[in-house]
Design a protein around this motif. Structure first.
Motif, PDB file in Angstrom:
ATOM      1  N   THR A 298     -42.076 194.582 -36.305  1.00 35.56           N
ATOM      2  CA  THR A 298     -42.713 195.349 -35.223  1.00 35.56           C
ATOM      3  C   THR A 298     -42.547 196.842 -35.441  1.00 35.56           C
ATOM      4  OG1 THR A 298     -42.307 193.542 -33.653  1.00 35.56           O
ATOM      5  CG2 THR A 298     -42.751 195.720 -32.724  1.00 35.56           C
ATOM      6  N   ALA A 299     -41.352 197.250 -35.871  1.00 36.72           N
ATOM      7  CA  ALA A 299     -41.081 198.667 -36.100  1.00 36.72           C
ATOM      8  C   ALA A 299     -41.937 199.210 -37.239  1.00 36.72           C
ATOM      9  CB  ALA A 299     -39.598 198.879 -36.401  1.00 36.72           C
ATOM     10  N   ALA A 304     -46.517 202.451 -39.128  1.00 33.66           N
ATOM     11  CA  ALA A 304     -47.788 202.585 -39.829  1.00 33.66           C
ATOM     12  C   ALA A 304     -48.864 203.110 -38.893  1.00 33.66           C
ATOM     13  CB  ALA A 304     -48.209 201.228 -40.412  1.00 33.66           C
ATOM     14  N   GLU A 305     -48.878 202.622 -37.659  1.00 28.78           N
ATOM     15  CA  GLU A 305     -49.873 203.093 -36.694  1.00 28.78           C
ATOM     16  C   GLU A 305     -49.652 204.570 -36.378  1.00 28.78           C
ATOM     17  OE1 GLU A 305     -49.414 200.490 -33.400  1.00 28.78           O
ATOM     18  OE2 GLU A 305     -50.492 198.810 -34.351  1.00 28.78           O
ATOM     19  N   HIS A 306     -48.389 204.955 -36.250  1.00 22.64           N
ATOM     20  CA  HIS A 306     -48.045 206.345 -35.970  1.00 22.64           C
ATOM     21  C   HIS A 306     -48.483 207.240 -37.130  1.00 22.64           C
ATOM     22  CE1 HIS A 306     -45.743 209.619 -34.121  1.00 22.64           C
ATOM     23  NE2 HIS A 306     -45.273 209.901 -35.323  1.00 22.64           N
ATOM     24  N   GLY A 310     -51.896 210.455 -37.892  1.00 22.55           N
ATOM     25  CA  GLY A 310     -51.695 211.810 -38.407  1.00 22.55           C
ATOM     26  C   GLY A 310     -50.787 212.644 -37.544  1.00 22.55           C
ATOM     27  N   VAL A 311     -49.851 211.994 -36.852  1.00 21.29           N
ATOM     28  CA  VAL A 311     -48.932 212.729 -36.006  1.00 21.29           C
ATOM     29  C   VAL A 311     -47.898 213.450 -36.880  1.00 21.29           C
ATOM     30  CG1 VAL A 311     -47.224 212.546 -34.165  1.00 21.29           C
ATOM     31  CG2 VAL A 311     -49.235 211.087 -34.158  1.00 21.29           C
TER      32      VAL A 311
END
Length: 313
Positions: A298-299, A304-306, A310-311
């Motif tokens: 999950t982490a 990967a989503e974060h 492009g944060v």
């Protein structure tokens, strides 16, 4: 996501059976069975420490594992039992290995660390004969406990099964458990994927999927969960399709109470309707590994989503 559902249900089971991890009067007995006393507690502490580190504080699961970790620390009398164990078995490594799990989460006992440092300077400690994977674990336990490691990670890694990049067809149960723990030690139990050397990471990315499929086909759920934890600990995890299918299969094997069997299926041993279809010793480790692997998976997905958004880091 199947992994998250497996994690929540498995953690429900762990919380409901928390007292089974408690240390009894035989924890310091000369003829005590370490595998039934300190081993379960140490594994609970390690899993909770790792899950806590990889789960945001805003996630309700973070508070639950933190509570379990506090419970585990209280079982050691806030660390007071570690010096007692050392006085009984000065050159046993398991007390330090259990302590290191707590130390990695900020639970420290300065008195034990000072006495352990004295023992660790002896030739007897440095020359204790161990399997290569265990020696790697002790080196990491020393580092996590603030002690000077008695050897180097590369030197210990080279002597392990995985470190030698063996022929993939030589994979079997013992090798599987050895390789998972090598990765756990190299990555600080999933916290530092960069700890896996590039050549080793490439090798695992190539062969982990067929090994995992083999274990799933054999209904070896405990080892399958450990391999899923390895997948989530690599610098570049396998393709999502590989692990998503694996998590669906683990979820199908999970009992409605949340427990995951080590091997086989619950209906092989007891009616599915029972609240505890397996004895505690037959499912606690695989259930903990399900919590651990799912938290890492999950982490990594959230990381990967974060990154994809492009944060700035």
């Amino acid at each position: 996501m199947s992994a998250r559902r497996v994690q929540e249900a498995a953690l429900d089971w762990v919380s409901a059976h928390r007292d089974r991890f408690a240390l009894g009067e035989d924890a310091l007995a000369a003829d005590g069975q370490v595998n039934r006393t300190w081993k379960p507690l140490g594994e609970l502490a390690q899993v909770c420490a790792s899950v806590s580190a990889r789960t945001p504080r805003s996630d309700p699961l973070h508070a639950r594992v933190a509570e379990l970790l506090d419970f585990a620390w209280q079982q050691t009398r806030e660390g007071e039992m570690f010096p007692l164990m050392q006085s009984l078995e000065p050159f046993a490594t398991y007390p330090l290995e259990v302590y290191a799990a707590f130390a990695s989460a900020g639970y420290r006992h300065p008195g034990y660390e000072a006495s352990a440092a004295v023992v660790a300077r002896t030739r007897g400690w440095r020359l204790t004969e161990q399997y290569p994977t265990r020696r790697l674990g002790v080196i990491e336990a020393e580092r996590r406990s603030g002690l000077p490691p008695h050897g180097t990670v590369p030197g210990a890694l080279d002597r392990t099964w995985l470190g030698g990049l063996p022929e993939p067809w030589t994979f079997e149960r013992a090798a599987g458990y050895a390789l998972t723990h090598v990765v756990f030690h190299l990555t600080e139990w999933g916290r530092a994927p960069q700890g896996v050397p590039p050549e080793l990471a490439d090798y695992l990315r190539h062969w982990l999927a067929p090994w995992l499929d083999t274990c799933l086909e054999a209904r070896m759920w405990d080892l399958s969960c450990e391999l899923l934890a390895v997948a989530a600990s690599l610098p570049e995890p396998p393709e999502p399709a590989v692990t998503e299918d694996a998590w669906r299969r683990v979820a199908a094997a999970q009992h409605t109470c949340g427990a995951v069997p080590e091997e086989g299926a619950f209906q092989d041993a007891a009616p599915p309707a029972r609240d505890d279809p397996y004895d505690f010793t037959d499912c606690y480790h695989s259930t903990l590994m399900a919590v651990f692997a799912a938290a890492l998976a999950t982490a990594r997905r959230e990381d990967a989503e974060h990154a994809g958004q492009g944060v700035p880091g």
